[in-house]
Design a protein around this motif. Structure first.
Motif, mmCIF file in Angstrom:
data_model
loop_
_atom_site.group_PDB
_atom_site.id
_atom_site.type_symbol
_atom_site.label_atom_id
_atom_site.label_comp_id
_atom_site.label_asym_id
_atom_site.label_seq_id
_atom_site.Cartn_x
_atom_site.Cartn_y
_atom_site.Cartn_z
ATOM 1 N N TYR A 129 0.935 -1.142 0.072
ATOM 2 C CA TYR A 129 0.062 0.075 -0.202
ATOM 3 C C TYR A 129 0.999 1.287 -0.094
ATOM 4 O O TYR A 129 0.435 2.121 -0.759
ATOM 5 N N LEU A 130 1.920 1.036 0.778
ATOM 6 C CA LEU A 130 2.859 2.177 0.621
ATOM 7 C C LEU A 130 3.552 2.164 -0.500
ATOM 8 O O LEU A 130 3.840 3.540 -1.359
ATOM 9 N N GLU A 131 3.685 1.228 -1.319
ATOM 10 C CA GLU A 131 4.277 1.273 -2.604
ATOM 11 C C GLU A 131 3.182 1.923 -3.751
ATOM 12 O O GLU A 131 3.746 2.798 -4.540
ATOM 13 N N ALA A 132 2.075 1.487 -3.626
ATOM 14 C CA ALA A 132 1.195 2.202 -4.491
ATOM 15 C C ALA A 132 0.937 3.547 -4.086
ATOM 16 O O ALA A 132 1.002 4.344 -5.185
ATOM 17 N N LEU A 133 1.199 4.210 -2.859
ATOM 18 C CA LEU A 133 1.095 5.231 -2.645
ATOM 19 C C LEU A 133 2.143 6.132 -3.185
ATOM 20 O O LEU A 133 1.972 7.362 -3.694
ATOM 21 N N THR A 134 3.490 5.674 -2.974
ATOM 22 C CA THR A 134 4.607 6.385 -3.713
ATOM 23 C C THR A 134 4.405 6.344 -5.029
ATOM 24 O O THR A 134 5.482 7.473 -5.538
ATOM 25 N N GLU A 135 4.175 5.462 -5.574
ATOM 26 C CA GLU A 135 4.321 5.432 -7.079
ATOM 27 C C GLU A 135 3.062 6.160 -7.804
ATOM 28 O O GLU A 135 3.223 6.614 -8.816
ATOM 29 N N ALA A 136 1.889 6.377 -7.276
ATOM 30 C CA ALA A 136 0.688 6.880 -7.849
ATOM 31 C C ALA A 136 -0.237 7.820 -7.097
ATOM 32 O O ALA A 136 -1.299 8.107 -7.277
ATOM 33 N N GLY A 137 0.451 8.386 -5.994
ATOM 34 C CA GLY A 137 -0.326 9.275 -5.047
ATOM 35 C C GLY A 137 -1.607 8.535 -4.380
ATOM 36 O O GLY A 137 -1.759 7.344 -4.623
ATOM 37 N N PHE A 138 -2.287 9.505 -3.813
ATOM 38 C CA PHE A 138 -3.413 8.936 -3.067
ATOM 39 C C PHE A 138 -4.584 8.192 -4.056
ATOM 40 O O PHE A 138 -5.083 7.404 -3.737
ATOM 41 N N PRO A 139 -4.672 9.059 -5.188
ATOM 42 C CA PRO A 139 -5.786 8.352 -6.282
ATOM 43 C C PRO A 139 -5.254 6.972 -6.574
ATOM 44 O O PRO A 139 -5.900 5.804 -6.458
ATOM 45 N N GLY A 140 -3.881 6.617 -6.607
ATOM 46 C CA GLY A 140 -3.377 5.365 -7.108
ATOM 47 C C GLY A 140 -3.563 4.204 -5.767
ATOM 48 O O GLY A 140 -3.856 3.104 -6.047
ATOM 49 N N LEU A 141 -3.184 4.776 -4.725
ATOM 50 C CA LEU A 141 -3.713 3.839 -3.672
ATOM 51 C C LEU A 141 -5.146 3.677 -3.608
ATOM 52 O O LEU A 141 -5.370 2.497 -3.202
ATOM 53 N N LEU A 142 -5.999 4.373 -3.696
ATOM 54 C CA LEU A 142 -7.516 4.154 -3.615
ATOM 55 C C LEU A 142 -7.649 3.058 -4.722
ATOM 56 O O LEU A 142 -8.818 2.095 -4.500
ATOM 57 N N LEU A 143 -7.406 3.395 -5.717
ATOM 58 C CA LEU A 143 -7.645 2.268 -7.163
ATOM 59 C C LEU A 143 -7.068 1.152 -6.552
ATOM 60 O O LEU A 143 -7.567 -0.060 -6.783
#
Length: 438
Positions: free
Chosen positions: A330-344
């Motif tokens: 989840y931190l990986e998704a967040l650092t790579e694509a921001g909060f929109p990427g984390l939500l997706l």
């Protein structure tokens, strides 16, 4: 042509686990073959209906956003990052291929089950051999702090085994419990042996995730609850006895783990988490693109620490704590694509888990429960993890995810057959053997 594509994809699927363990480059080629065969099959049949299914649409949205975030000028990694983001889609295509075509036939699923069981026995057997003799079949000794490496050079046996354990252990255990006293004792012995192996390997997070998996399995399978409680007690007793039986195991699972938890913000994992959080807070919309954590971790701008950190970690650990990923999906998704990427990404995980539970019923098939548990502990949010796409663990995850979704898609047929596959294990594999892509 369709028949040959199906055969090539199935053959690649059945040999894939061996190369996930010993040959990552070949595993990547096999994943490509499976995906390409599936796409060619869809083109030949002019059937792209699988694109309309829920998780596929969510996955496509997440993938598209990661690509946008990795574009040069938006992401930090340039063309390399963009190409890696584009290649990320191969795993989504792999899961779709397994669900809708490769594992549509019951016989194909039964062959894969045998392969996965063999992988579990191989990793567990090598780990126990190393515990007993000090070396595995390849001659590799225990790792630096005494961890068992199983069939590998480095300590990475427990993570894949903890995922493989549930879909390969729960079905035979459930069958044994339906028989006499001797069979029930065999079920208990088999379960305790599996849990005991995970404990002896000596890797902290797989032990905790295995405990979580046991609890979830017991909640979903009423008939296993007493056995689950017994296995947890046996695992605790083995852990306590390891101070004498296997001191390196006790050190890693008790002594070192306790020290890390007492001051988690200043541990390496805590400092890595802080680094990821500050990267995300500075780039909340687009993140830093694919592989963003690796690309910016050593930037002094992010050398900050949690407010609770002591003076020695005031710089957040500096460059010393940098790794190739933030050790959490989840931190990986967040650092790579921001909060929109984390939500997706979160939406995609939920869609996968819902798909695995589709039509599972009040008395679920132990195999389906095992595959659900494997996916759940792989994507458990409060866990240290390898990179989401790391083939040595992610490869098994995507393989078992597609396997579980294929069974769920066949669930209406299974219900009408009272939980039994229509075809025998010797049924021929052909394009007409399974359900069509719908």
């Amino acid at each position: 042509m369709i028949r040959w594509l199906d055969r090539a994809a199935l053959a690649a699927t059945l040999v894939l686990p061996a190369f996930i363990m010993h040959g990552r480059a070949v595993a990547e080629v096999l994943i490509g073959i499976i995906g390409l065969a599936f796409l060619l099959r869809c083109a030949a049949l002019r059937d792209w209906s699988w694109l309309r299914h829920g998780w596929v649409k969510v996955g496509a949205a997440w993938w598209a956003w990661v690509i946008v975030c990795s574009l040069p000028g938006i992401g930090i990694g340039g063309t390399k990052s963009l190409l890696q983001a584009l290649a990320l889609g191969r795993f989504l295509v792999l899961v779709a291929a397994l669900e809708h075509a490769v594992l549509a036939a019951p016989a194909a699923r039964q062959w894969l089950q045998r392969v996965l069981t063999a992988c579990s026995l191989y990793i567990a057997g090598q780990s126990l051999l190393q515990a007993a003799t000090g070396r595995n079949l390849q001659g590799f000794p225990r790792y630096g702090e005494g961890e068992l490496t199983g069939p590998f050079l480095h300590p990475r046996a427990a993570a894949p085994l903890s995922r493989l354990l549930f879909p390969t252990l729960l079905p035979p255990v459930a069958r044994l419990l339906n028989n006499g006293i001797a069979a029930k004792l065999g079920a208990a012995a088999l379960t305790i042996a599996g849990i005991g192996t995970i404990v002896l390997i000596g890797q902290r997070m797989p032990v905790l995730l295995t405990l979580l998996g046991l609890v979830v399995s017991g909640l979903m399978l009423r008939r296993l609850r007493a056995l689950v409680a017994t296995a947890i007690l046996a695992g605790a007793l083995l852990l306590a006895a390891s101070v004498v039986v296997s001191p390196p195991t006790f050190y890693r699972l008790v002594t070192k783990f306790s020290a890390q938890m007492e001051d988690f913000p200043n541990s390496d994992y805590g400092l890595i988490g802080a680094r990821a959080a500050f990267i995300a807070l500075d780039h909340p919309i687009f993140g830093q693109g694919y592989d963003g954590f690796r690309n910016v971790c050593e930037d002094p701008h992010y050398f900050r620490a949690w407010s609770r950190s002591t003076d020695y970690a005031a710089d957040g650990g500096g460059a010393r704590i940098c790794t190739i990923h933030p050790h959490n999906h989840y931190l990986e998704a967040l650092t790579e694509a921001g909060f929109p990427g984390l939500l997706l990404f979160c939406a995609l995980v939920v869609a996968w888990l819902r798909g695995l539970l589709r039509g599972i019923g009040r008395d679920p098939d132990p195999l389906r429960v095992g595959l659900f548990v494997a996916a759940l502990i792989q994507e458990w949010p409060i866990a240290s993890a390898s990179s989401f796409t790391a083939i040595e663990i992610g490869g098994f995850f995507f393989l078992m995810l597609g396997y579980g979704l294929a069974i769920a898609r066949a669930a209406p047929v299974r219900d009408t057959l009272q939980g039994r596959d229509a075809a025998s294990s010797t049924a021929p594999i052909s394009p007409s053997a399974g359900r069509p892509i719908t």
